[in-house]
Enzyme design. Structure first.
Site, mmCIF file in Angstrom:
data_model
loop_
_atom_site.group_PDB
_atom_site.id
_atom_site.type_symbol
_atom_site.label_atom_id
_atom_site.label_comp_id
_atom_site.label_asym_id
_atom_site.label_seq_id
_atom_site.Cartn_x
_atom_site.Cartn_y
_atom_site.Cartn_z
ATOM 1 N N HIS A 25 44.220 44.613 39.163
ATOM 2 C CA HIS A 25 43.277 43.901 40.029
ATOM 3 C C HIS A 25 44.027 42.801 40.781
ATOM 4 O O HIS A 25 45.240 42.636 40.586
ATOM 5 C CB HIS A 25 42.085 43.372 39.232
ATOM 6 C CG HIS A 25 42.439 42.457 38.090
ATOM 7 N ND1 HIS A 25 43.138 41.288 38.259
ATOM 8 C CD2 HIS A 25 42.192 42.548 36.762
ATOM 9 C CE1 HIS A 25 43.299 40.694 37.101
ATOM 10 N NE2 HIS A 25 42.745 41.443 36.162
ATOM 11 N N HIS B 136 46.417 40.364 38.772
ATOM 12 C CA HIS B 136 47.780 40.870 38.537
ATOM 13 C C HIS B 136 48.561 40.881 39.852
ATOM 14 O O HIS B 136 49.749 40.591 39.893
ATOM 15 C CB HIS B 136 47.776 42.312 38.010
ATOM 16 C CG HIS B 136 46.850 42.575 36.866
ATOM 17 N ND1 HIS B 136 45.831 43.489 36.933
ATOM 18 C CD2 HIS B 136 46.802 42.048 35.623
ATOM 19 C CE1 HIS B 136 45.193 43.527 35.777
ATOM 20 N NE2 HIS B 136 45.750 42.656 34.965
ATOM 21 N N LYS C 227 34.050 33.855 37.510
ATOM 22 C CA LYS C 227 35.202 34.455 36.860
ATOM 23 C C LYS C 227 35.238 35.938 37.234
ATOM 24 O O LYS C 227 34.197 36.559 37.359
ATOM 25 C CB LYS C 227 34.979 34.336 35.346
ATOM 26 C CG LYS C 227 36.211 34.050 34.558
ATOM 27 C CD LYS C 227 35.865 33.974 33.092
ATOM 28 C CE LYS C 227 36.428 35.184 32.393
ATOM 29 N NZ LYS C 227 36.186 35.209 30.970
ATOM 30 N N CYS D 252 36.107 33.371 21.672
ATOM 31 C CA CYS D 252 37.081 33.039 22.713
ATOM 32 C C CYS D 252 36.381 32.799 24.049
ATOM 33 O O CYS D 252 35.534 33.603 24.461
ATOM 34 C CB CYS D 252 38.072 34.190 22.839
ATOM 35 S SG CYS D 252 39.057 34.121 24.327
ATOM 36 N N CYS E 141 41.197 36.908 18.749
ATOM 37 C CA CYS E 141 40.619 37.489 19.973
ATOM 38 C C CYS E 141 41.432 38.716 20.360
ATOM 39 O O CYS E 141 42.625 38.610 20.666
ATOM 40 C CB CYS E 141 40.591 36.491 21.122
ATOM 41 S SG CYS E 141 40.057 37.299 22.652
ATOM 42 N N LYS F 215 35.076 42.582 34.387
ATOM 43 C CA LYS F 215 34.502 43.925 34.466
ATOM 44 C C LYS F 215 32.997 43.864 34.266
ATOM 45 O O LYS F 215 32.242 44.538 34.947
ATOM 46 C CB LYS F 215 35.134 44.812 33.370
ATOM 47 C CG LYS F 215 36.351 45.576 33.852
ATOM 48 C CD LYS F 215 36.677 46.698 32.882
ATOM 49 C CE LYS F 215 37.898 46.321 32.060
ATOM 50 N NZ LYS F 215 38.316 47.293 31.071
ATOM 51 N N CYS G 37 42.773 38.481 24.020
ATOM 52 C CA CYS G 37 44.005 37.691 24.205
ATOM 53 C C CYS G 37 45.119 38.199 23.304
ATOM 54 O O CYS G 37 46.268 37.821 23.483
ATOM 55 C CB CYS G 37 43.783 36.226 23.847
ATOM 56 S SG CYS G 37 42.655 35.336 24.899
#
Ligand code: MSP
Length: 468
Positions: A18, A21, A293, A143, A126, A296, A129
């Site tokens: 996305h 990145h 944010k 998280c 998490c 998805k 992460c």
């Protein structure tokens, strides 16, 4: 020849690429291209992070064997970067046996040094992460960066790395500022405060995660995915032919959520394994999509392909760089990208080039040696990408438009020396703009240069058609 080694994080393959990145990758590309244009020998490394619980779970959901899943998704990243004409020199995959071998060697060194011990660990982990969470990272007991279901309770017996042993040395490194390794300064202060508030050792292996590299001295466990992943930066220099001299890395680029791993854990691992430290890390902030944010579940993820389909390859890179989330988060969205494209590329640069090329058709031009503007270079080296290209626009593009509007050369006869002089000045500026743009939009830069080389030729089609 001066050597320059630059890296991006290696991306998890539970996702497809996305624009988050993409912004890190494009930033690395711009810096790499500047260093190449300055005559340096560059090694630009990117790749995919393929081990760990998160990838294994995603593969399972897709009903695929994990390696088969990795082989399916990893190329999507490589292809996305190729489509964007990213000039990476090597694409590393952590499932490459050559990488796995280096990981085992580095970990064995850390073990032999006496920096590893076995202990029980309990806490909230998490999976998003791929890390145990600290008190301050918890929001309503999960998280803050990932959906609640990604946070799970874990109780395991793991191998631990004596991170705390290296904290005084790392504090000293930062305070003496000899290595200058954490940029920008705000991040350096953040890390320093965290180091001084007390640091616990970290687990280096996983008892119940099969999808990983076996821990060299205890094959019943696998190497914790972050220890495996960080080593990619070093392992690539060891197994890619002719790259050994590129270590230590000159610049690791990363997003703010993985700052601790790259500026503390990585340094401690290298100190323990007696490998020299990377020279600099640069940490950027995040893209937000229309104030939210990117996620998805919100369905607001923008892919690089979406941008390329709308704007074209180099135009997309321009838009990314002009909204690059340097120190603060950057709010973007398709409509804002359209406005910026039309304002800067279609109406400003594109229009200027076609006007001048038409007015000066047939006019002879001289060869001139152009060098990178010092301020521009410094801005790029400090990853102030937006400001760097703003400078190019102000200094060369806007200045030419202003000159044209103030002097209206089209009102003068073709042979009038004043008209020729004004157009010559604009041509010089446009060629300077193109020279600087070569590290971001090499094909556009070439088209512009071709139009003004030796003799001015009008463009056969508009450089940047307006977008509705
Ligand atoms: N696999 C680890 C990194 C290991 S490096 C040894 C990882 N991968 S990731 O796929 O989650 O990619 C994280 C990186 O993607 C961030 O550090 C950042 O470079 C980029 N971004 C992800 N989301 C982003 C935004 N919303 N905005 C900007 N960049 C972000 O973490």
């Amino acid at each position: 020849m001066n050597k320059f080694f630059i890296t991006t994080p290696i991306y998890y393959i539970n996702d497809i690429p996305h624009i988050g990145h993409t912004c890190t990758t494009v930033a690395a590309d711009v810096v790499a291209r500047l260093h190449r244009a300055k005559g340096e020998e560059v090694f630009f490394l990117t790749g995919t992070d393929e081990h760990g619980q998160k990838v294994a779970e995603t593969a399972q959901k897709e009903g695929l064997e994990v390696k088969a899943y990795c082989d399916k998704i990893s190329p999507r990243f490589e292809e996305a970067w190729k489509k964007l004409d990213i000039s990476f020199d090597f694409f590393i995959r952590t499932t490459d046996p050559r990488h796995e071998k280096v990981v085992a060697e580095v970990l064995q060194k850390i073990y032999d040094k006496g920096d590893v011990y076995k202990a029980k660990y309990e806490g909230l982990y998490c999976v998003g992460c791929e890390k145990f969470l600290t008190e301050s990272e918890l929001v309503d007991n999960h998280c803050g960066l990932h959906p609640p279901e990604k946070t799970v309770f874990k109780s395991e017996e793991n191998w631990f790395f004596k991170l705390s042993k290296y904290v005084p040395e790392i504090i000293k490194l930062i305070e003496n500022d000899k290595t200058n390794y954490i940029y920008p300064i705000g991040k350096k202060l953040e890390i320093l405060a965290k180091l001084k508030s007390g640091v616990k050792d970290v687990s280096i292996s996983r008892e119940n995660v099969e999808w990983g590299i076996p821990t060299p001295w205890d094959k019943s466990q696998t190497v914790y995915v972050w220890f495996d992943a960080l080593i990619n930066y070093y392992s690539a220099t060891q197994f890619v032919e002719g790259k050994k001299d590129f270590w230590p890395a000159d610049l690791h680029l990363l997003g703010k959520e993985i700052l601790w791993f790259h500026t503390v854990i990585w340094q401690a691992m290298l100190l323990s394994a007696e490998i020299s430290l990377p020279k600099k890390t640069y940490t950027h902030s995040f893209y937000m999509i229309d104030g939210q944010k990117m996620s998805k579940s919100l369905g607001n993820v923008i892919s690089p392909q979406q941008l390329v389909d709308l704007f074209g390859v180099e135009e997309s890179k321009y838009l990314i760089v002009r909204s690059f989330p340097s120190e603060n988060d950057s709010d973007v969205g398709i409509n804002r990208f359209k406005e910026k494209y039309n304002a800067d590329l279609a109406n400003n640069l594109g229009n200027l080039v076609s006007r001048v090329a038409k007015l000066a058709e047939g006019q002879k031009t001289e060869e001139e040696k152009i060098e990178f503007d010092n301020e521009f270079e410094e801005l790029i080296n400090n990853l102030k990408l937006d400001e760097a290209f703003e400078l190019v626009f102000n200094k060369y593009v806007d200045a030419s438009n202003l000159k044209l509007n103030q002097t209206s050369p089209w009102k003068l006869e073709k042979e009038n020396p004043e008209r020729i002089a004004v157009l010559n000045e604009c041509i010089k500026n446009i060629r300077k703009a193109a020279f600087h743009l070569q590290i971001l939009m090499p094909k556009v830069a070439e088209k512009i240069e071709n139009c003004f080389k030796n003799e001015v030729k009008p463009l056969s089609e508009s450089l940047f058609p307006r977008i509705k």
